[in-house]
Design an enzyme around this catalytic site. Sequence first.
Site, PDB file in Angstrom:
ATOM      1  N   LYS A  34      51.156  37.982  62.692  1.00 22.55           N
ATOM      2  CA  LYS A  34      50.570  38.772  61.828  1.00 22.55           C
ATOM      3  C   LYS A  34      49.333  38.811  61.503  1.00 22.55           C
ATOM      4  CE  LYS A  34      51.569  38.861  57.029  1.00 22.55           C
ATOM      5  NZ  LYS A  34      50.202  39.055  56.341  1.00 22.55           N
ATOM      6  N   ASN A  35      48.409  38.206  61.056  1.00 23.95           N
ATOM      7  CA  ASN A  35      47.102  37.445  60.352  1.00 23.95           C
ATOM      8  C   ASN A  35      46.067  37.402  61.448  1.00 23.95           C
ATOM      9  OD1 ASN A  35      48.066  38.066  57.892  1.00 23.95           O
ATOM     10  ND2 ASN A  35      47.864  35.620  57.466  1.00 23.95           N
ATOM     11  N   ARG A 104      45.464  44.941  52.472  1.00 23.70           N
ATOM     12  CA  ARG A 104      44.265  43.726  52.384  1.00 23.70           C
ATOM     13  C   ARG A 104      43.269  44.101  53.247  1.00 23.70           C
ATOM     14  NH1 ARG A 104      41.440  40.975  48.867  1.00 23.70           N
ATOM     15  NH2 ARG A 104      40.669  39.440  49.684  1.00 23.70           N
ATOM     16  N   CYS A 128      47.479  41.703  43.724  1.00 18.56           N
ATOM     17  CA  CYS A 128      48.408  42.100  44.619  1.00 18.56           C
ATOM     18  C   CYS A 128      49.150  41.175  43.934  1.00 18.56           C
ATOM     19  CB  CYS A 128      48.698  41.880  45.773  1.00 18.56           C
ATOM     20  SG  CYS A 128      48.383  40.040  46.639  1.00 18.56           S
ATOM     21  N   ARG A 133      42.520  39.021  44.451  1.00 20.96           N
ATOM     22  CA  ARG A 133      42.160  39.346  46.046  1.00 20.96           C
ATOM     23  C   ARG A 133      40.838  39.911  45.688  1.00 20.96           C
ATOM     24  NH1 ARG A 133      46.417  39.028  48.895  1.00 20.96           N
ATOM     25  NH2 ARG A 133      45.769  38.360  50.761  1.00 20.96           N
ATOM     26  N   ASP A 319      50.008  29.931  52.489  1.00 24.08           N
ATOM     27  CA  ASP A 319      51.260  31.036  52.734  1.00 24.08           C
ATOM     28  C   ASP A 319      52.375  30.264  53.057  1.00 24.08           C
ATOM     29  OD1 ASP A 319      49.327  33.482  54.934  1.00 24.08           O
ATOM     30  OD2 ASP A 319      49.528  33.313  52.660  1.00 24.08           O
ATOM     31  N   ILE A 341      44.892  27.910  46.326  1.00 24.36           N
ATOM     32  CA  ILE A 341      44.036  28.910  46.720  1.00 24.36           C
ATOM     33  C   ILE A 341      43.945  30.161  45.932  1.00 24.36           C
ATOM     34  CG2 ILE A 341      43.679  30.819  48.215  1.00 24.36           C
ATOM     35  CD1 ILE A 341      43.073  27.865  49.246  1.00 24.36           C
ATOM     36  N   ARG A 411      57.070  43.135  55.882  1.00 29.28           N
ATOM     37  CA  ARG A 411      55.343  43.313  56.332  1.00 29.28           C
ATOM     38  C   ARG A 411      54.960  42.116  57.611  1.00 29.28           C
ATOM     39  NH1 ARG A 411      52.244  41.823  51.536  1.00 29.28           N
ATOM     40  NH2 ARG A 411      50.763  42.180  53.406  1.00 29.28           N
TER      41      ARG A 411
HETATM   42  C1  EPZ Z   1      43.984  35.868  54.347  1.00 26.14           C
HETATM   43  O1  EPZ Z   1      43.826  36.547  53.197  1.00 26.14           O
HETATM   44  C2  EPZ Z   1      45.558  35.753  54.726  1.00 26.14           C
HETATM   45  N1  EPZ Z   1      45.636  37.480  55.112  1.00 26.14           N
HETATM   46  C3  EPZ Z   1      46.443  35.465  53.579  1.00 26.14           C
HETATM   47  O2  EPZ Z   1      47.655  35.289  53.606  1.00 26.14           O
HETATM   48  C4  EPZ Z   1      46.231  34.193  53.041  1.00 26.14           C
HETATM   49  O3  EPZ Z   1      47.056  33.670  52.487  1.00 26.14           O
HETATM   50  C5  EPZ Z   1      44.712  33.895  53.032  1.00 26.14           C
HETATM   51  O4  EPZ Z   1      43.507  34.300  53.966  1.00 26.14           O
HETATM   52  C6  EPZ Z   1      44.666  32.561  52.672  1.00 26.14           C
HETATM   53  O5  EPZ Z   1      44.044  31.887  53.631  1.00 26.14           O
HETATM   54  C7  EPZ Z   1      45.387  37.541  55.941  1.00 26.14           C
HETATM   55  O6  EPZ Z   1      44.868  37.492  57.055  1.00 26.14           O
HETATM   56  C8  EPZ Z   1      45.825  39.192  55.906  1.00 26.14           C
HETATM   57  P1  EPZ Z   1      41.030  35.146  51.206  1.00 26.14           P
HETATM   58  P2  EPZ Z   1      42.271  36.737  52.551  1.00 26.14           P
HETATM   59  O7  EPZ Z   1      39.499  35.717  50.818  1.00 26.14           O
HETATM   60  O8  EPZ Z   1      41.536  37.089  53.622  1.00 26.14           O
HETATM   61  C9  EPZ Z   1      39.478  33.971  46.945  1.00 26.14           C
HETATM   62  C10 EPZ Z   1      49.627  36.405  53.584  1.00 26.14           C
HETATM   63  O9  EPZ Z   1      51.436  36.042  53.741  1.00 26.14           O
HETATM   64  N2  EPZ Z   1      38.229  34.679  46.856  1.00 26.14           N
HETATM   65  O10 EPZ Z   1      40.676  33.256  52.228  1.00 26.14           O
HETATM   66  O11 EPZ Z   1      42.598  38.174  51.311  1.00 26.14           O
HETATM   67  C11 EPZ Z   1      40.942  34.584  46.478  1.00 26.14           C
HETATM   68  O12 EPZ Z   1      40.986  35.098  45.174  1.00 26.14           O
HETATM   69  C12 EPZ Z   1      49.003  36.180  53.409  1.00 26.14           C
HETATM   70  O13 EPZ Z   1      50.393  37.006  54.976  1.00 26.14           O
HETATM   71  C13 EPZ Z   1      37.213  34.693  46.240  1.00 26.14           C
HETATM   72  O14 EPZ Z   1      37.231  34.098  44.996  1.00 26.14           O
HETATM   73  O15 EPZ Z   1      42.658  35.186  51.663  1.00 26.14           O
HETATM   74  C14 EPZ Z   1      41.371  33.697  46.975  1.00 26.14           C
HETATM   75  O16 EPZ Z   1      41.441  32.419  45.759  1.00 26.14           O
HETATM   76  C15 EPZ Z   1      48.420  36.100  52.020  1.00 26.14           C
HETATM   77  N3  EPZ Z   1      35.778  35.948  46.244  1.00 26.14           N
HETATM   78  C16 EPZ Z   1      40.671  32.392  48.215  1.00 26.14           C
HETATM   79  O17 EPZ Z   1      39.359  32.980  47.945  1.00 26.14           O
HETATM   80  C17 EPZ Z   1      35.887  36.391  47.848  1.00 26.14           C
HETATM   81  O18 EPZ Z   1      35.095  36.798  47.792  1.00 26.14           O
HETATM   82  C18 EPZ Z   1      41.114  33.119  49.764  1.00 26.14           C
HETATM   83  O19 EPZ Z   1      41.262  34.250  49.841  1.00 26.14           O
HETATM   84  C19 EPZ Z   1      37.183  36.188  48.210  1.00 26.14           C
HETATM   85  C20 EPZ Z   1      38.259  35.497  47.952  1.00 26.14           C
END
Ligand code: EPZ
Length: 456
Positions: A34-35, A104, A128, A133, A319, A341, A411
């Site tokens: 998916k991702n 997202r 969410c 996020r 995840d 995370i 989803r």
């Molecule tokens: C991706 O989300 C995945 N989603 C998530 O999968 C996955 O859990 C996550 O990466 C971590 O591996 C997709 O790829 C669509 P991040 P993303 O930006 O990109 C912080 C699922 O269940 N952060 O790496 O949103 C943030 O708050 C989903 O399939 C900042 O602080 O994840 C979080 O704590 C859930 N500032 C951490 O980094 C920023 O500007 C990881 O977020 C951006 C992020």
Amino acid sequence: MIWESRNKSYPESQNLKVIGQGKLNGTVKISGAKNSALVLLAASLLTNEKIILENVPRLTDIEKMENILKNFGVDLVFEKNKLEIDSKNISIKELPDELFNGLRASFFCIGPLLTKFGEAKVPLPGGCDIGSRPIVEHINGLKALGAEIIIDERIVKAKIKGSKNKLNGTQIKLKCPSVGATETLIMAASLADGRTTIENAAREPEIQDLCQMLNKMGAKIYDSGKEKIIIDGVNKLGGCTHKVIPDRIEAGTFLIAAAATFSSITISPVIPIHLEAVTKKLKESGSKITINGNSITIKGKEIKGVDIDTAPFPGFPTDLQAPFTVLMTIANGESKITETIFENRMNHIDLLKKMGANIKLNKNVAQIKGVKEINGMDLVGSDLRSSAALIIAGIIAKGSSKIYGLKHLDRGYENFELKLKNLGIEIIRETSKSTFKENELIIKPSTEEMSKAKAA
Ligand code: EPZ
């Protein structure tokens, strides 16, 4: 015109009824990731030529992303798990917020639209259930590449500064290895003028899959999967055919379900290196794991308590934290699960305690003392991965369980209950006639929904 989504609209009152103390047996086919598919769909906006994506999972998140592309004027032809994408008639316009809500990944459109058309308007993705996020890293990176960004009434409006119609390659150092920020900036830099380096980049396999497809389209991206990625901007990107990698999170979910039921199953196709942190922990806990090319066979033997700290790839994936927590509820001995995370990804703990698990939760750390068994009950999943975890809890519990909140499950898991049924689990999707509480809301299926459900 808003295209009608092909999402089958099913009543919130659907649930999965699971008979407990099940065993899994056989082989399960893992769907496309998916991702990965979500970001590859966004990347197709970078070219006027045809993109053919293979192994695309049929999921509601994918259909939402398809709807967004369609409303930008992209032609999409879906035939089973193959998707033909043609962006030659695309038109940049502001789309209604509701198309982007709840997905997202919709924010992934900003990078391609900005770098190809010089401007982009995309709603803020919002938070969410699992956390706020933020998109600070995405915005700061785009500004560093030469974009002017205004956030006006929840719409992020981005424009290339000055009269140039290209972003400028630059050096970017992310404050955190954000997956979405890394992907957004790779796509934006792919058509920029000159070289961009992204330091402290996320290393997830889905990012590597994106870079592989972009390079097939003519991009010049080096060292994806490492902490420092190099992108030399090009003038144009062409079409290609690309197969989405297998979903490592779905694969890990099935491995954990087999370990929790002392079952023996084979999962395929998988890319074993994508699951190393997970298979390592399952072996440490007592399962026997055999890797054979693109398949993994697991034999659940015993379950010893082991500690996990979630971490960016190649660490233990956030995840799979909820499913692994379920496994630890019936382990011999103690375990500690630390979610590093996301700030709010422990919602499943309360429900597991109601089922009889012995867990002490302090912020994002769960101290677990394994118990002999947990008891089935009605459960409501609050996010995609906790819903899958609760289904595993229902499978190992004594007695039967009903898991609600299937809009989350659908989803991210393609034909999840069918795959479990084929592995020998007694599980059925039913539309409940009664009401049930979800986050203290009473949800009563409307008569219209019931008739629709019956018709479906
Ligand atoms: C991706 O989300 C995945 N989603 C998530 O999968 C996955 O859990 C996550 O990466 C971590 O591996 C997709 O790829 C669509 P991040 P993303 O930006 O990109 C912080 C699922 O269940 N952060 O790496 O949103 C943030 O708050 C989903 O399939 C900042 O602080 O994840 C979080 O704590 C859930 N500032 C951490 O980094 C920023 O500007 C990881 O977020 C951006 C992020």
